[in-house]
Structures are given as C-alpha cells and as structure tokens.
Write a protein that holds these residues in place. Structure first.
Motif, PDB file in Angstrom:
ATOM      1  N   ASP A 132       0.826  -1.197   0.000  1.00 15.70           N
ATOM      2  CA  ASP A 132       0.000   0.000   0.000  1.00 15.70           C
ATOM      3  C   ASP A 132       0.866   1.255   0.000  1.00 15.70           C
ATOM      4  N   GLY A 133       0.441   2.225  -0.782  1.00 20.36           N
ATOM      5  CA  GLY A 133       1.170   3.479  -0.874  1.00 20.36           C
ATOM      6  C   GLY A 133       2.238   3.498  -1.948  1.00 20.36           C
ATOM      7  N   GLY A 134       2.545   2.325  -2.514  1.00 22.25           N
ATOM      8  CA  GLY A 134       3.553   2.259  -3.563  1.00 22.25           C
ATOM      9  C   GLY A 134       2.940   2.451  -4.937  1.00 22.25           C
ATOM     10  N   PRO A 135       3.747   2.309  -5.973  1.00 24.81           N
ATOM     11  CA  PRO A 135       3.235   2.439  -7.344  1.00 24.81           C
ATOM     12  C   PRO A 135       2.184   1.373  -7.630  1.00 24.81           C
ATOM     13  N   THR A 136       1.317   1.664  -8.569  1.00 28.36           N
ATOM     14  CA  THR A 136       0.281   0.715  -8.959  1.00 28.36           C
ATOM     15  C   THR A 136       0.320   0.498 -10.466  1.00 28.36           C
ATOM     16  N   PHE A 137      -0.228  -0.636 -10.883  1.00 23.90           N
ATOM     17  CA  PHE A 137      -0.299  -0.966 -12.310  1.00 23.90           C
ATOM     18  C   PHE A 137      -1.699  -1.468 -12.602  1.00 23.90           C
ATOM     19  N   GLN A 138      -2.272  -1.028 -13.732  1.00 19.73           N
ATOM     20  CA  GLN A 138      -3.633  -1.413 -14.094  1.00 19.73           C
ATOM     21  C   GLN A 138      -3.583  -2.442 -15.227  1.00 19.73           C
ATOM     22  N   PRO A 139      -3.835  -3.721 -14.920  1.00 24.25           N
ATOM     23  CA  PRO A 139      -3.711  -4.778 -15.926  1.00 24.25           C
ATOM     24  C   PRO A 139      -4.630  -4.616 -17.132  1.00 24.25           C
ATOM     25  N   SER A 140      -5.794  -3.999 -16.947  1.00 20.86           N
ATOM     26  CA  SER A 140      -6.723  -3.851 -18.071  1.00 20.86           C
ATOM     27  C   SER A 140      -6.103  -3.025 -19.191  1.00 20.86           C
ATOM     28  N   GLU A 141      -5.207  -2.082 -18.862  1.00 17.49           N
ATOM     29  CA  GLU A 141      -4.551  -1.278 -19.892  1.00 17.49           C
ATOM     30  C   GLU A 141      -3.597  -2.143 -20.715  1.00 17.49           C
ATOM     31  N   LEU A 142      -2.895  -3.062 -20.061  1.00 18.93           N
ATOM     32  CA  LEU A 142      -2.032  -3.990 -20.787  1.00 18.93           C
ATOM     33  C   LEU A 142      -2.864  -4.913 -21.670  1.00 18.93           C
ATOM     34  N   MET A 143      -4.027  -5.343 -21.171  1.00 20.55           N
ATOM     35  CA  MET A 143      -4.864  -6.258 -21.941  1.00 20.55           C
ATOM     36  C   MET A 143      -5.363  -5.615 -23.236  1.00 20.55           C
ATOM     37  N   LYS A 144      -5.591  -4.308 -23.230  1.00 19.71           N
ATOM     38  CA  LYS A 144      -6.050  -3.628 -24.446  1.00 19.71           C
ATOM     39  C   LYS A 144      -5.025  -3.758 -25.564  1.00 19.71           C
ATOM     40  N   ILE A 145      -3.753  -3.767 -25.209  1.00 19.53           N
ATOM     41  CA  ILE A 145      -2.699  -3.962 -26.204  1.00 19.53           C
ATOM     42  C   ILE A 145      -2.540  -5.441 -26.530  1.00 19.53           C
ATOM     43  N   ALA A 146      -2.501  -6.258 -25.493  1.00 17.78           N
ATOM     44  CA  ALA A 146      -2.221  -7.683 -25.668  1.00 17.78           C
ATOM     45  C   ALA A 146      -3.258  -8.375 -26.531  1.00 17.78           C
ATOM     46  N   ILE A 147      -4.529  -8.034 -26.341  1.00 17.15           N
ATOM     47  CA  ILE A 147      -5.571  -8.727 -27.099  1.00 17.15           C
ATOM     48  C   ILE A 147      -5.509  -8.357 -28.572  1.00 17.15           C
ATOM     49  N   VAL A 148      -5.112  -7.128 -28.884  1.00 17.52           N
ATOM     50  CA  VAL A 148      -4.957  -6.725 -30.284  1.00 17.52           C
ATOM     51  C   VAL A 148      -3.809  -7.507 -30.924  1.00 17.52           C
ATOM     52  N   LEU A 149      -2.661  -7.546 -30.260  1.00 17.37           N
ATOM     53  CA  LEU A 149      -1.497  -8.228 -30.815  1.00 17.37           C
ATOM     54  C   LEU A 149      -1.727  -9.732 -30.940  1.00 17.37           C
ATOM     55  N   PHE A 150      -2.313 -10.335 -29.910  1.00 15.21           N
ATOM     56  CA  PHE A 150      -2.504 -11.788 -29.910  1.00 15.21           C
ATOM     57  C   PHE A 150      -3.557 -12.209 -30.928  1.00 15.21           C
ATOM     58  N   PHE A 151      -4.680 -11.514 -30.972  1.00 14.40           N
ATOM     59  CA  PHE A 151      -5.717 -11.854 -31.942  1.00 14.40           C
ATOM     60  C   PHE A 151      -5.216 -11.639 -33.365  1.00 14.40           C
ATOM     61  N   ALA A 152      -4.471 -10.558 -33.605  1.00 15.53           N
ATOM     62  CA  ALA A 152      -3.931 -10.313 -34.946  1.00 15.53           C
ATOM     63  C   ALA A 152      -2.975 -11.430 -35.352  1.00 15.53           C
ATOM     64  N   THR A 153      -2.155 -11.889 -34.410  1.00 16.73           N
ATOM     65  CA  THR A 153      -1.223 -12.978 -34.694  1.00 16.73           C
ATOM     66  C   THR A 153      -1.961 -14.267 -35.034  1.00 16.73           C
ATOM     67  N   LEU A 154      -2.974 -14.597 -34.248  1.00 17.94           N
ATOM     68  CA  LEU A 154      -3.740 -15.820 -34.497  1.00 17.94           C
ATOM     69  C   LEU A 154      -4.507 -15.741 -35.820  1.00 17.94           C
ATOM     70  N   ILE A 155      -5.031 -14.582 -36.125  1.00 22.28           N
ATOM     71  CA  ILE A 155      -5.780 -14.419 -37.379  1.00 22.28           C
ATOM     72  C   ILE A 155      -4.857 -14.632 -38.575  1.00 22.28           C
ATOM     73  N   ILE A 156      -3.640 -14.103 -38.519  1.00 25.10           N
ATOM     74  CA  ILE A 156      -2.685 -14.291 -39.606  1.00 25.10           C
ATOM     75  C   ILE A 156      -2.331 -15.765 -39.763  1.00 25.10           C
ATOM     76  N   ARG A 157      -2.133 -16.456 -38.649  1.00 21.69           N
ATOM     77  CA  ARG A 157      -1.750 -17.857 -38.711  1.00 21.69           C
ATOM     78  C   ARG A 157      -2.888 -18.760 -39.160  1.00 21.69           C
ATOM     79  N   ASN A 158      -4.121 -18.316 -38.974  1.00 23.06           N
ATOM     80  CA  ASN A 158      -5.287 -19.115 -39.381  1.00 23.06           C
ATOM     81  C   ASN A 158      -6.082 -18.425 -40.485  1.00 23.06           C
ATOM     82  N   GLU A 159      -5.386 -17.625 -41.291  1.00 19.35           N
ATOM     83  CA  GLU A 159      -6.075 -16.814 -42.290  1.00 19.35           C
ATOM     84  C   GLU A 159      -6.909 -17.663 -43.242  1.00 19.35           C
ATOM     85  N   HIS A 160      -6.391 -18.811 -43.636  1.00 18.15           N
ATOM     86  CA  HIS A 160      -7.112 -19.669 -44.585  1.00 18.15           C
ATOM     87  C   HIS A 160      -8.283 -20.404 -43.942  1.00 18.15           C
TER      88      HIS A 160
END
Length: 400
Positions: A132-160
């Motif tokens: 408590d009182g130290g720095p904080t990190f909000q995981p939902s902000e990381l997820m906004k980036i991660a889901i774009v990168l991961f879904f884009a990667t999977l879509i490319i690999r399963n494009e056909h």
C-alpha cells in the motif's frame, strides 16, 4: 556512384526470410505531430485540473502533474523505440502470446486481496507494487494492447481457416469470454466493453464470414443481457431505473446531491466556458466542486478554461489521429500491420469518444479516462506504446 552508396547506407537489407529489413521510409509526420499536440495539451490541462486536488490531499500542487510528466517522458522513449523496432517482431506467437498470458495472470492477481488495490472506489482494478502506498499498475490497460497483438497474430496464422466457424469464431469467443469474466469481477464495465469491441472488430476485419460474425454478435448480446439480468437481481430493478432517470435529468433535486453530483458539476463547467473559456488555470469547478477533475473529467475543465474553441480543437485533433490511423491501416505493408493499426486506432478513438460522451452526459457515467489527458501512468505508457507501433507501421507503409 556516390548516389548509390548513399542509398545503400540509408537502406540496409537482409535476404528474404533471414531477419528484418530496416526501411528508409519516413514515419507519418502528421500522426506524430498530432500525438505530441494531444500529449502537450493533455499534460497542461492535467496540471491545471489537478493542482487543487493535490493541495487538498496535502501534497505539492505540482505533485500529480510531475508524476504524469515523468510517465510521459518514459512513454515517449518507449514510443521512439517501438517506432524503430519492426512491428513484425510482435507477430511472433511467443511474443504476442506471452503478452496475452501475462495480462491474464495480472487480471487474476488484481482480484486477490493484498495484491489488488482499490483507489477511491469499490472496484479492485490495480496491482499494488511494493504494498500500500507504492506504485500501482492497471492490468486492463495492458490487456487492451495484448488482445490486439494476440488476436492479430492468431488471425494471420489461421487466415485460410477464418471462414470456418470453429476456427474463425469459437477460439476468439472463448478467450474473450475469459477476459470479460475477469474484468467484470473487478468490476470494470467500460474496460470490458472496449476490449470486447476491439476483439470483435479484429475478428470481422480479419475475414470472418458475415453469417458467423452475426451469430457471434447474437451470442454476445445474449451474454450481455444475462449480465444485466444478474445485476438487476443482485442490485435490484430500482438501481437501473434510478440510473436511467438520473441520466435523463441529472439536475433533478432527488439525484443532484448524490448520484449525479459529478455530472452536474461537469455540465456547469462546460457551460461556464462559453466560446473562448475563462483562461488557463481560471476554472472554478476544479476547486472541490467537480470530483476527479484530473482523471475522467479533465475534458470538462478544458471546456471551462478554453471554451468551445478549445474543446473543438481537441476533438478535431482526436479525429485527425483516428483518420491517420485508419489511413495507415489501409496502406499497411501486410495484413498483420493492418489489423494492429485498426485495433490501436479503434482503442484511442473509442475511449476518447466514450469519455467525451460521459463528460457531456450523452451517455451515463461509466468511469472511463481520456487518452493522453487523464491522470494515470499505466494508461499513458500503454497509449504511447501503441502510438509507437502505429508509427512503425506507417514507416513501412506506402502512404503516398
């Protein structure tokens, strides 16, 4: 001969399939200028809006602004690095998959008492670093980036196979369901809606069949209705009725002193600005009238201090950023770059739209920040990282 030598020095290539190629195309100067303009105005307004809150908290008046400036500096360094590192690096499954898995783990950790942190609300959305009182990190902000990168990667690999329901819809729905479930346990409705919208957009742009996409939307609507029914059961029908009535008439004396106090003060701030505003630093509502003025409602202070002209200027800057982002997506070198550009542009555009809509009472208060403006180190770092990748896509794209 000299010309050829200079060109070789500017552009260094490796044989196809043996690493990256450094492209000598310039990045999009219009996008870069727009990002810097929004960031500068955002920090300036966050400083003005946060000064009274910092004094009230017993801190230096520049406390919040200094911290935001610190994260902006780090974010600009990250943006610069990512604008040079070829974005194809994130197409590697182990990179995007690791980012997604890390975000999932952090969304689980945030729910654990002692690790997850509450900041002024009943929602547990932050991980406390160092207690408590130290720095904080909000995981939902990381997820906004991660889901774009991961879904884009999977879509490319399963494009056909994206035209099939079992490969083009089901895996993404299952993963999105896990993310949405963890987000709603915080609870974080606005963040859940943004992440869901990003995922659905990528699935559609990635090549899913319209029929399958429609089925997914219907299932999503049914799931959303189930969440609403659950909340109605747990909170009571009167809760939702009160939310709707207070949104339609925030100045009703029955709601004004409690549920809609923040909305009312926001509308007063917007109206007080007039055409040209009261001047930088001259806002009255930020003096403990408008709660969270430096966070979700910083746009209202902008309207009060710079008026209609200032508000329109910022809105036009966001519109320009969105236009350039989609333009870069259309001109991207490859489909992965196009998907990532669409996802990151959608994120910034949608979040800005929702925040301004909340501040102006066009939609009910959902607790969503304004990109580049609202106080928050995690969000600012992630947003500038996204812009770095987008600038890198523009560097390799054929924009002319």
């Amino acid at each position: 001969m000299a010309t050829g030598t200079a060109k070789q020095l500017r552009t260094r290539t490796r044989p196809a399939g043996r690493g990256w190629r450094l492209i000598d195309n310039d990045l999009d100067g219009v996008l870069l200028g727009t990002i810097i303009a929004l960031l500068v105005i955002g920090i300036l307004m966050m400083f003005s809006a946060s000064y009274p809150a910092a004094i009230e908290d017993g801190l230096s008046g520049t406390y919040y602004a200094t911290r935001q400036l610190f994260f902006a500096g780090i974010g600009l360094v990250v943006m610069g690095i990512l604008s040079v590192v070829p974005y194809q690096f994130f197409e590697k499954l182990w990179v995007s998959g690791a980012a997604f898995a890390t975000a999932i783990v952090m969304l689980v950790l945030v729910l654990i008492p002692g690790i997850g942190s509450k900041q002024g609300t009943f929602a547990r959305r932050w991980i406390a670093i160092g207690g408590d009182g130290g720095p904080t990190f909000q995981p939902s902000e990381l997820m906004k980036i991660a889901i774009v990168l991961f879904f884009a990667t999977l879509i490319i690999r399963n494009e056909h196979r994206m035209k099939t329901f079992w490969y083009g819809i089901v895996p993404y729905m299952l993963m999105l369901g896990v993310v949405a479930g963890l987000m709603m346990l915080e609870p974080h409705l606005s963040g859940t809606l943004i992440i869901a919208a990003l995922a659905v957009t990528l699935i559609f742009v990635g090549g899913a069949r319209p029929l399958h996409f429609s089925i997914m939307i219907v299932i999503g609507v049914i799931a959303l209705a189930g969440v609403v029914l659950f909340l109605m059961y747990s909170k009571g029908v009167g809760y939702f009725e009160e939310r709707i009535l207070s949104w339609l008439d925030p100045f009703d004396p029955e709601f004004m002193q409690d549920e809609t106090w923040q909305t009312c003060q926001s509308l007063i701030a917007i109206g007080s600005g007039g055409m040209f505003g009261l001047g930088l630093g001259a806002s009255r509502q930020k003096y403990q009238y408008l709660p969270e003025a430096q966070n979700d409602f910083v746009f209202a202070i902008l309207c009060e201090e710079f008026g209609f002209v200032g508000a329109v200027t910022v809105i036009l800057l966001f519109c320009l950023l969105i236009f350039r982002g989609f333009y870069i997506a259309a001109k991207a070198k490859d489909k992965f770059g196009m998907l990532v550009a669409v996802g990151f542009t959608m994120h910034i555009g949608m979040q800005a739209l929702l925040n301004i809509a909340v501040v102006s009472n066009a939609i009910p208060n959902t607790g969503i920040s304004l990109p580049f403006f609202s106080y928050g180190g995690t969000a600012l770092l992630m947003q500038l990282a996204e812009m770095g990748v987008l600038l890198n896509i523009s560097r390799q794209a054929k924009l002319n």
